[in-house]
Scaffold this active site. Structure first.
Site, PDB file in Angstrom:
ATOM      1  N   LYS A  92      -2.886   5.644  -4.035  1.00  0.00           N
ATOM      2  CA  LYS A  92      -3.973   6.603  -3.755  1.00  0.00           C
ATOM      3  C   LYS A  92      -3.762   7.921  -4.497  1.00  0.00           C
ATOM      4  CE  LYS A  92      -3.684   4.867   0.993  1.00  0.00           C
ATOM      5  NZ  LYS A  92      -2.267   4.605   1.204  1.00  0.00           N
ATOM      6  N   TYR A 152       2.783  10.031  -0.556  1.00  0.00           N
ATOM      7  CA  TYR A 152       3.907   9.545   0.260  1.00  0.00           C
ATOM      8  C   TYR A 152       5.252   9.821  -0.411  1.00  0.00           C
ATOM      9  CZ  TYR A 152       0.265   6.745   2.624  1.00  0.00           C
ATOM     10  OH  TYR A 152      -0.861   6.322   3.279  1.00  0.00           O
ATOM     11  N   HIS A 182      -7.663   9.211  -1.682  1.00  0.00           N
ATOM     12  CA  HIS A 182      -6.983   9.219  -0.380  1.00  0.00           C
ATOM     13  C   HIS A 182      -7.867   9.785   0.741  1.00  0.00           C
ATOM     14  CE1 HIS A 182      -2.613   9.315   1.270  1.00  0.00           C
ATOM     15  NE2 HIS A 182      -3.450   9.146   2.265  1.00  0.00           N
ATOM     16  N   ASP A 229       0.839  -1.197   0.000  1.00  0.00           N
ATOM     17  CA  ASP A 229       0.000   0.000   0.000  1.00  0.00           C
ATOM     18  C   ASP A 229       0.876   1.249   0.000  1.00  0.00           C
ATOM     19  OD1 ASP A 229      -2.648   1.481   0.550  1.00  0.00           O
ATOM     20  OD2 ASP A 229      -1.324   2.228   2.127  1.00  0.00           O
TER      21      ASP A 229
HETATM   22  P1  NDP Z   1       1.243   1.262  11.857  1.00  0.00           P
HETATM   23  O1  NDP Z   1       0.166   0.895  12.804  1.00  0.00           O
HETATM   24  O2  NDP Z   1       1.551   0.369  10.729  1.00  0.00           O
HETATM   25  O3  NDP Z   1       2.564   1.519  12.725  1.00  0.00           O
HETATM   26  C1  NDP Z   1       3.763   1.928  12.124  1.00  0.00           C
HETATM   27  C2  NDP Z   1       4.703   2.388  13.229  1.00  0.00           C
HETATM   28  O4  NDP Z   1       4.982   1.311  14.113  1.00  0.00           O
HETATM   29  C3  NDP Z   1       6.022   2.854  12.721  1.00  0.00           C
HETATM   30  O5  NDP Z   1       6.462   3.897  13.598  1.00  0.00           O
HETATM   31  C4  NDP Z   1       6.925   1.615  12.858  1.00  0.00           C
HETATM   32  O6  NDP Z   1       8.261   2.034  13.031  1.00  0.00           O
HETATM   33  C5  NDP Z   1       6.371   0.956  14.098  1.00  0.00           C
HETATM   34  N1  NDP Z   1       6.361  -0.508  14.061  1.00  0.00           N
HETATM   35  C6  NDP Z   1       6.100  -1.308  13.013  1.00  0.00           C
HETATM   36  N2  NDP Z   1       6.076  -2.597  13.383  1.00  0.00           N
HETATM   37  C7  NDP Z   1       6.331  -2.629  14.706  1.00  0.00           C
HETATM   38  C8  NDP Z   1       6.435  -3.665  15.635  1.00  0.00           C
HETATM   39  N3  NDP Z   1       6.266  -4.937  15.288  1.00  0.00           N
HETATM   40  N4  NDP Z   1       6.696  -3.344  16.934  1.00  0.00           N
HETATM   41  C9  NDP Z   1       6.862  -2.042  17.293  1.00  0.00           C
HETATM   42  N5  NDP Z   1       6.764  -0.992  16.445  1.00  0.00           N
HETATM   43  C10 NDP Z   1       6.506  -1.285  15.155  1.00  0.00           C
HETATM   44  O7  NDP Z   1       0.907   2.753  11.363  1.00  0.00           O
HETATM   45  P2  NDP Z   1       0.851   3.555   9.987  1.00  0.00           P
HETATM   46  O8  NDP Z   1       0.184   4.829  10.324  1.00  0.00           O
HETATM   47  O9  NDP Z   1       2.137   3.571   9.305  1.00  0.00           O
HETATM   48  O10 NDP Z   1      -0.207   2.743   9.096  1.00  0.00           O
HETATM   49  C11 NDP Z   1       0.163   1.685   8.248  1.00  0.00           C
HETATM   50  C12 NDP Z   1      -0.047   2.036   6.797  1.00  0.00           C
HETATM   51  O11 NDP Z   1      -1.372   2.498   6.576  1.00  0.00           O
HETATM   52  C13 NDP Z   1       0.811   3.224   6.313  1.00  0.00           C
HETATM   53  O12 NDP Z   1       2.148   2.890   6.115  1.00  0.00           O
HETATM   54  C14 NDP Z   1       0.071   3.590   5.059  1.00  0.00           C
HETATM   55  O13 NDP Z   1       0.368   2.676   4.019  1.00  0.00           O
HETATM   56  C15 NDP Z   1      -1.371   3.467   5.524  1.00  0.00           C
HETATM   57  N6  NDP Z   1      -1.911   4.749   6.072  1.00  0.00           N
HETATM   58  C16 NDP Z   1      -2.953   5.329   5.381  1.00  0.00           C
HETATM   59  C17 NDP Z   1      -3.507   6.496   5.806  1.00  0.00           C
HETATM   60  C18 NDP Z   1      -4.624   7.083   5.045  1.00  0.00           C
HETATM   61  O14 NDP Z   1      -4.989   8.239   5.283  1.00  0.00           O
HETATM   62  N7  NDP Z   1      -5.220   6.371   4.110  1.00  0.00           N
HETATM   63  C19 NDP Z   1      -3.020   7.208   7.008  1.00  0.00           C
HETATM   64  C20 NDP Z   1      -1.945   6.506   7.687  1.00  0.00           C
HETATM   65  C21 NDP Z   1      -1.449   5.318   7.235  1.00  0.00           C
HETATM   66  P3  NDP Z   1       9.494   1.432  12.169  1.00  0.00           P
HETATM   67  O15 NDP Z   1       9.236   1.716  10.726  1.00  0.00           O
HETATM   68  O16 NDP Z   1      10.663   2.195  12.733  1.00  0.00           O
HETATM   69  O17 NDP Z   1       9.518  -0.030  12.481  1.00  0.00           O
END
Ligand code: NDP
Length: 294
Positions: free
Chosen positions: A75, A50, A108, A45
């Site tokens: 998106k 982004y 989006h 995704d």
């Molecule tokens: P997530 O719930 O996926 O969490 C991501 C965060 O958690 C990052 O800071 C990552 O850091 C950390 N992380 C990942 N895996 C672990 C783990 N196993 N243990 C501890 N920490 C962890 O949040 P997102 O907001 O990134 O959402 C996921 C995806 O959803 C986005 O990447 C995007 O593709 C989508 N999205 C869509 C939106 C929309 O408006 N449509 C808005 C927000 C997100 P690190 O990378 O350092 O591991």
């Protein structure tokens, strides 16, 4: 237990668990996506906004994996809404991704201050779908009123609504409304990233004692428990990480199952407080940004 697949309302299949790249710096994105593909993810995704579609495309091209084994979702940003503009947005995204066809192309955000533009953008998605340029179309951050207006004014029922869903903000009424129309619920911030990567957003789901105790009972981590909670309730989830061990950890969720009671306990953690932006308040003035050509 094998990887879970879901079927969209037009019959297209996708792996329920995808890989997100929001806030993945462009210079780290290709490596993260390559790592994810090695770990077994086949659903990615991304989004025009982004600014890392090109790097996602690079990892796809270098993977050597057959195109038809991958499910690639991106998106359109609000700055590209409008009928003709959204066609150009497809060319930009597909061009950067290096793909002729996208598996899922979604709006989006709703643009409540100019919903006509949102509808025009959706009509372009319908035309791209009719032309076979995209295999499915969808929306993101659409609240019930946006969804009702969309359903009344357009022909193709959106396949997906990608929304903020984690244990602390579950949007149960919206989940039910989507389900009623055969729209797949796709969780962004599925492990509650938005609860901990922004200052002042309340407690982190990763530190939640209920989730921690369920995780201990299964010898799994809190992130893995949250992902199972989504999968067992029929949602798609797209966790993001740029760290190889977490990318692997988040995919290692197909060898255990939460009990009905555990699911109910996690359901009970809902605080009903949105952590992400309020979809009704988004405007071009506050959130507009130019999306570069491919
Ligand atoms: P997530 O719930 O996926 O969490 C991501 C965060 O958690 C990052 O800071 C990552 O850091 C950390 N992380 C990942 N895996 C672990 C783990 N196993 N243990 C501890 N920490 C962890 O949040 P997102 O907001 O990134 O959402 C996921 C995806 O959803 C986005 O990447 C995007 O593709 C989508 N999205 C869509 C939106 C929309 O408006 N449509 C808005 C927000 C997100 P690190 O990378 O350092 O591991």
């Amino acid at each position: 237990m094998s990887v879970t697949n879901l079927t969209l309302n037009n019959g297209v299949e996708l792996p329920a668990l995808g890989f997100g790249v929001f806030q993945s710096p462009p210079e780290e994105t290709a490596a993260a996506v390559s790592e994810a593909l090695k770990a077994g993810y086949r659903h990615i995704d991304t989004a025009a906004a982004y600014m890392n579609e090109r790097e996602v495309g690079q990892a796809i091209a270098e993977s050597g994996i057959d195109r038809d084994e991958l499910f690639i979702e991106t998106k359109v940003w609000i700055s590209d809404y409008g009928y003709d503009e959204t066609f150009r947005a497809f060319d930009k995204s597909a061009g950067k991704l290096g793909l002729e066809q996208l598996d899922l192309f979604i709006l989006h955000q709703p643009l409540p201050t100019d919903f006509q533009k949102t509808l025009d953008a959706y009509r372009a998605l319908e035309a791209l779908y009719a032309d076979g340029k995209v295999r499915a179309i969808g929306v993101s951050n659409f609240m019930p009123n946006h969804l009702t207006d969309l359903l009344q004014s357009t022909d193709v029922v959106t396949a997906v609504n990608q929304i903020e869903i984690h244990p602390y903000f579950q949007q149960k009424e919206l989940l039910a409304l989507n389900a009623e129309h055969g729209i797949l619920n796709q969780a962004w911030s599925p492990i509650g990233g938005i609860t901990f990567y922004r200052e002042g957003n309340g407690g982190s789901t990763l530190d939640d004692p209920t989730i921690a105790s369920i995780a201990r009972a299964h010898g799994k981590t809190p992130a893995q428990v949250m992902l199972r909670w989504h999968l067992q309730q029929g949602r798609s989830a797209i966790p993001k990480s740029v760290k190889p061990h977490r990318i692997g950890e988040n995919f290692d969720v197909f060898d255990f199952e939460l009990t009905a009671d555990e699911l109910i306990h996690i359901d009970g953690l809902d605080e009903g407080v949105r952590r992400g932006p309020e979809p009704a308040e988004l405007t071009l003035e506050t959130h507009g940004r130019a999306i570069p050509e491919a």
